[in-house]
Enzyme design. Sequence first.
Site, PDB file in Angstrom:
ATOM      1  N   ASP A  44       1.128   9.417   5.955  1.00 51.70           N
ATOM      2  CA  ASP A  44       0.565   9.161   4.682  1.00 51.70           C
ATOM      3  C   ASP A  44      -0.574  10.401   4.538  1.00 51.70           C
ATOM      4  O   ASP A  44      -0.794  11.217   3.132  1.00 51.70           O
ATOM      5  CB  ASP A  44       0.399   7.648   4.543  1.00 51.70           C
ATOM      6  CG  ASP A  44      -0.200   7.976   2.343  1.00 51.70           C
ATOM      7  OD1 ASP A  44       0.598   7.636   2.132  1.00 51.70           O
ATOM      8  OD2 ASP A  44      -1.435   7.086   2.874  1.00 51.70           O
ATOM      9  N   GLU A 116       7.078   9.168   5.725  1.00 53.81           N
ATOM     10  CA  GLU A 116       5.784   9.433   6.425  1.00 53.81           C
ATOM     11  C   GLU A 116       5.921   9.193   7.787  1.00 53.81           C
ATOM     12  O   GLU A 116       5.052   9.878   7.887  1.00 53.81           O
ATOM     13  CB  GLU A 116       4.931   8.076   5.628  1.00 53.81           C
ATOM     14  CG  GLU A 116       4.668   7.963   4.243  1.00 53.81           C
ATOM     15  CD  GLU A 116       4.615   7.362   3.379  1.00 53.81           C
ATOM     16  OE1 GLU A 116       3.278   7.720   3.008  1.00 53.81           O
ATOM     17  OE2 GLU A 116       4.187   5.858   4.081  1.00 53.81           O
TER      18      GLU A 116
END
Length: 227
Positions: A44, A116
């Site tokens: 992320d 992610e």
Amino acid sequence: MCNLEELENSIDYHFKDKNLLLTALTHKSYKNHQNNERLEFLGDAVLDLLVGEFLYHKFPKNQEGDLSKMRAALVNEQSFTSFAQAINLQNFIRISHNEESNLGREKSSILSSAFEALIGAVYLESGIKIAKKITYKILEELYPKIDTQSLFIDYKTALQEITQARFNEIPHYELLEEIGPDHCKKFKISLLIQGQEYARAIGTSKKNAQQNCAKIAYQKIIEQEKI
């Protein structure tokens, strides 16, 4: 689960540590194995940086406010779900039998988290340069003519306009299923045009699911017109 080499070929990167790749693909529901939550956390942060850098160079005349809005439109669950689908990541995720039964491979939360985690794993093994190469390639494929309009388009409105012009009717949205407990409910929607299903998608609300469906159908119609 499909052959992992297919996934590696799709991103043009082959992991030295296959266990790291497996961890990135492992949802927390898949018991007795290390899951991808820590890699998701790392990925992320990496994606936030890479998307920001991509937009910084792509739009040299835009101010910070515009760039922040564009980044927010790209760094979110819905966008990362599109990234995941672009490389068919849903075919490689390891989930429990219960999640499989609950259409886990279609859930945005699972798909976006896995993407992610995948980028986090690439970064951990080979650094920012390779993670950047993979991310930029997907961005260019999904947004070949990226601009503020393409990022902030209201697909429900755009689809309604195009179907009225071409089919003389508006799309019909049908609720197929409500998934999960009340505090974490997902909605599965089907989109029909002239009685034919053009898309189905899951969202955290009916409105969100309809937007997801509309985007799929809109892009499908645009692609058909190019043929």
